[in-house]
Design a protein around this motif. Sequence first.
Motif, mmCIF file in Angstrom:
data_model
loop_
_atom_site.group_PDB
_atom_site.id
_atom_site.type_symbol
_atom_site.label_atom_id
_atom_site.label_comp_id
_atom_site.label_asym_id
_atom_site.label_seq_id
_atom_site.Cartn_x
_atom_site.Cartn_y
_atom_site.Cartn_z
ATOM 1 N N ASN A 91 0.812 -1.224 0.000
ATOM 2 C CA ASN A 91 0.000 0.000 0.000
ATOM 3 C C ASN A 91 0.841 1.268 0.000
ATOM 4 O O ASN A 91 0.325 2.354 -0.256
ATOM 5 C CB ASN A 91 -0.947 0.018 1.207
ATOM 6 N N LEU A 92 2.125 1.152 0.325
ATOM 7 C CA LEU A 92 2.997 2.328 0.307
ATOM 8 C C LEU A 92 3.439 2.699 -1.100
ATOM 9 O O LEU A 92 3.908 3.812 -1.330
ATOM 10 C CB LEU A 92 4.279 2.046 1.118
ATOM 11 N N ILE A 93 3.326 1.741 -2.033
ATOM 12 C CA ILE A 93 4.048 1.891 -3.297
ATOM 13 C C ILE A 93 3.676 3.156 -4.076
ATOM 14 O O ILE A 93 4.567 3.849 -4.590
ATOM 15 C CB ILE A 93 3.890 0.621 -4.166
ATOM 16 N N THR A 94 2.403 3.498 -4.156
ATOM 17 C CA THR A 94 2.049 4.707 -4.902
ATOM 18 C C THR A 94 2.682 5.940 -4.265
ATOM 19 O O THR A 94 3.153 6.849 -4.958
ATOM 20 C CB THR A 94 0.518 4.871 -4.965
ATOM 21 N N GLY A 95 2.696 5.975 -2.927
ATOM 22 C CA GLY A 95 3.319 7.104 -2.243
ATOM 23 C C GLY A 95 4.816 7.158 -2.488
ATOM 24 O O GLY A 95 5.398 8.227 -2.702
ATOM 25 N N LEU A 96 5.483 5.997 -2.468
ATOM 26 C CA LEU A 96 6.920 5.964 -2.728
ATOM 27 C C LEU A 96 7.210 6.415 -4.152
ATOM 28 O O LEU A 96 8.171 7.155 -4.401
ATOM 29 C CB LEU A 96 7.469 4.549 -2.491
ATOM 30 N N ALA A 97 6.360 5.980 -5.078
ATOM 31 C CA ALA A 97 6.561 6.382 -6.476
ATOM 32 C C ALA A 97 6.422 7.899 -6.626
ATOM 33 O O ALA A 97 7.135 8.527 -7.414
ATOM 34 C CB ALA A 97 5.569 5.663 -7.386
ATOM 35 N N THR A 98 5.496 8.493 -5.869
ATOM 36 C CA THR A 98 5.343 9.954 -5.877
ATOM 37 C C THR A 98 6.647 10.615 -5.451
ATOM 38 O O THR A 98 7.124 11.564 -6.089
ATOM 39 C CB THR A 98 4.212 10.382 -4.913
ATOM 40 N N SER A 99 7.215 10.131 -4.343
ATOM 41 C CA SER A 99 8.453 10.721 -3.834
ATOM 42 C C SER A 99 9.614 10.486 -4.788
ATOM 43 O O SER A 99 10.478 11.343 -4.959
ATOM 44 C CB SER A 99 8.792 10.126 -2.462
ATOM 45 N N MET A 100 9.624 9.322 -5.412
ATOM 46 C CA MET A 100 10.705 8.991 -6.348
ATOM 47 C C MET A 100 10.683 9.930 -7.537
ATOM 48 O O MET A 100 11.710 10.498 -7.909
ATOM 49 C CB MET A 100 10.529 7.534 -6.817
ATOM 50 N N MET A 101 9.517 10.147 -8.102
ATOM 51 C CA MET A 101 9.421 10.979 -9.307
ATOM 52 C C MET A 101 9.726 12.436 -9.014
ATOM 53 O O MET A 101 10.212 13.153 -9.877
ATOM 54 C CB MET A 101 8.009 10.877 -9.913
ATOM 55 N N ASP A 102 9.411 12.892 -7.821
ATOM 56 C CA ASP A 102 9.616 14.311 -7.499
ATOM 57 C C ASP A 102 10.841 14.552 -6.622
ATOM 58 O O ASP A 102 11.024 15.651 -6.110
ATOM 59 C CB ASP A 102 8.350 14.891 -6.827
#
Lengths: 575, 183
Positions: A91-102
Motif C-alpha cells: 500500500n505504500l508503493i504509490t506514495g513511494l513512487a510519488t516521492s521517487m518521481m519528485d
Amino acid sequence: MSSSQSTAQDKQIRTGAQIVCETLIDEGVSTMFGLPGGAVLPLYGVFSQYSQLRHVLVRHEQAAAMAADGYARVTGKPGVCIATSGPGATNLITGLATSMMDSVPVVAITGQVSSAAIGTDAFQETDITGSTLAVTKHNYLVTRAEDINRVLREAFHIARTGRPGPVLVDIPRDVFQAPAEFRRDEPLNLPGYHGTITAPEEQVERLAALINSAQRPVILAGHGAIIARAFKELRLLAEKAQIPVATSLLGISAIAEDHPLSIGFPGMHGMAYTSLALDEADLIISFGARFDDRIVGDIKRFAPRARKAHVDIDPCELNKTVRVDAAVNGDVRQVLKQLIPLTSIAKRPEWLERMETLKREHPLARKAEERSPDELLQGPEVIAALSQVTGGGAIICTGVGQHQMWAAQHYRFTRHNSLITSGGLGAMGYEVPSAIGVQIGAPEEQVWSICGDGGFQMTMMELATVAENRLPVKYLIMNNNHLGMIVQWQDMFYNKDYQACAYTANPDFAKLAEAYGIKAIKVSSRGQLEPALRQAAEHSGPVLLDCIIEKVENVFPMIPSGQSVQELIEEPASL
Amino acid sequence: MADPDNSTSGASHSESHTITALVQDIPGVLARIAATFRRRGFNIASLTVGHSEKPGMSRMTFVVIGNSSAINMAATQLERLVEVVEVQDITNQQIVWRELALVKVRRTPENRAEIGEIGAIFRASIVDIGAEGVTFEVTGGTDKINSMINLLRPFGVLEVMRTGRVATRRCDDSGQEDSEQGI
C-alpha cells in the motif's frame, strides 16, 4: 527487555526495535506516519519508551507515505512512514513512487515476516524490496539487528543527499525482537555513493560565458532550485543579469510570483506568454528542471532559437532527452554561488519589455465577464479568490487534474516553496494526506488543499486523521461531479465520446465532513465564495469547503501532448 | 548556433560497447542492476559477474548494444546505483577480452578423428568424454567460438553453454598506477 548500561566496558544491549527508535531520534526524526500490523508490532511495542517520537496513525498506508512526502517537502527533512509486511508494504508503493518521481526524501520502514519464513509465501509476506526496485532510490532488507543502526543511517544519508529520494528498509519480525549490541560508530558502507559533488569550475565558466553572450536569456527554475533552497541566489542572478525567470510546475514559488522578473510557467497547461518567451529566447538555462515532456512537447521544435544549459545535481538528467550546450553537474545553490561572480551585470530593456508585451497580448485570465453572483462558480475564479483572501502566502497542496492546473495558473504564489503537488507521478488522492504531512511539518502556516472530487474520494478516509490530530487544514473541493481532465481529453481528442468520467453518486461532502466532526461549508454560487473562504481561513480548526463548480469546462491554454507552442490553444473554439 | 534537433536519441547507428563495473558484493545487487537496464530499455547482449581482486567487490562485464548516447546513458544510470562503485566503457581502449564455451558433441568411431581435428584447430580442450559424446572447452573471441560451433554442427551438437564476455584494459606501459586513458 532490560537495557544494561553501567560501566563503559558493558556493551549496550538493545532489541532491534529499540535500535530503530534510538537511531531515528539520532537522525532528528520527531514524527512518523504509519499503521501497525503483525510483522511490525514489535516496533510499535517499544514506542512508549520514546516520547520524543510522535506517531501519527493514518487510515491507509498510502496516506502514510504521502504524508511523509508532504512533510519532507515543507521541512526539507526526510519524512518517515511505517507499514507492516505484505499488504501494508504494498500500500505504500504509490506514495513511494510519488516521492521517487519528485525527488523527495522519505525513509519507509516496513516489517517483514520472520527470517526463517522469507521466501515461503508466508502469511502477509511480500518481496517488498523486489517490488520497490523501481520506486525507491535504494532499499534494504536487514538480516541482523546489529546492522540496523548502520543501515538506517545509510538510508537517511541516501534519502537526503544528492538527488533526494525514498529509501525503504525492510526488517523481519525476529530482527526487531533480537537483542544486539547497539553501536553508533560503525562507518557507512557506501563506497559507490557520492552524495553531493561540487561542480567543476570549467563547467560553471562555460555556463557563465553563455549567459554573458546571450541577448534574450530565460531561466527555467525547477524543483531542484527549491530542494536546494536557492531562492536568494536565484533572485540575485536573475536581477544581476536581468534574466526573466520561468518555472516548471514543481519549480513554482522558486521565485515569488510578484517579482518583476517572474514570467510564470510554460508547457502543456502553462501560460501562453511563458511558452512564447521560451520560443523567442536565445538561451534557456535550467536550474534543477529536467526538461520534462510536459514542458518540452515535441523535442525537435522546442525553443528552436535557443541554446540550452542545464544545471542539475543528477548527472543522469544532463542530456537525457534534450541536448544541451552547457551541462553543469552540481547542487543548484552551490552552482549559483559560483556563477554569480562570473556573470556580468546586464541591462535588457527590450527583452524585458517583450516579456510585458507577451503578458499583455496573451493574458491568462479571461476578461472579466458580467456574471451574476447567483451563477455557479468556475474553476479559475475560485483559485483567484483564494489567492486574494490568503494574499498568496498560504501553502497550497493539490491533487491531480484540472483543479491542479488551475491552482498552478491562478494562485499568485509569494511564499517560497508553497506549492505541494504530485508533478512527476501525477497521483490522484495526493491532496488529502499531503496536507496532513505539510501541516504537521509547518504547524504555524495556513495550509489549503485544493481537491478534485475524484481524487478526494481516493483518500477521504484520512479526514479521520485530520480530525484526530486537530490539524487546521482547509480542504477545498472543486466539485463538478466529474473526472474533469478525462472529460477534457475526451472532449478534445476522443470526439467527445465521454466514457467513465461522470461521478453520479458523489456523497454530500459537507455531510461527510460533519460525520468526521469537521466543520463544513457548502458553496454553490459566486456570491457565497469570498465570505466562505474568509470564514474558513479564520476558523481555528480543519474546514472542508464543498465548492460546486459549473458544468465541466476545459483548462486553457493547452499545448496538446507532443506538440509545440505553434499548436498552443488559448481560447476554446466555441463557447 | 542552436541545433534545431534537440534530441539526444539521434539517428546514429547501433554499436556494441563493452562496459565493466565494480560493484559491492551484496545480496540483491544483480537484481537491481538487471531491473535498471530493463526499465530503461537498454539492450544487454551479455553479462558476466564474479568476485574481483578487491574483497567484498565483484566485477561485472556487460556488452551493451545501442547508439552512443544510449550507451552513455546506460553507463551513467549504472554509476548512479548505490552499490556500483566504478563504471568504465572500455570499448575504445586497448583491452583483452575472452568468452568461454562448453560444447557437447555426439562422437562416433567414424567422426572422432574429424572432431578431434576441429578441436585442435581451435585449441579447444576435451574436458569430458563418454558414450553420449565429448565435451569441448573453448575460449576466445565470439567469432572464434561461433566458427567452431558451426563446424561441429553437422556431427550433432548436443548442448552449448556460453559465458558472456570478461574484459580488462591492457597493462599500462607508462609505469603510472591508475591510467584512465586508453592508448
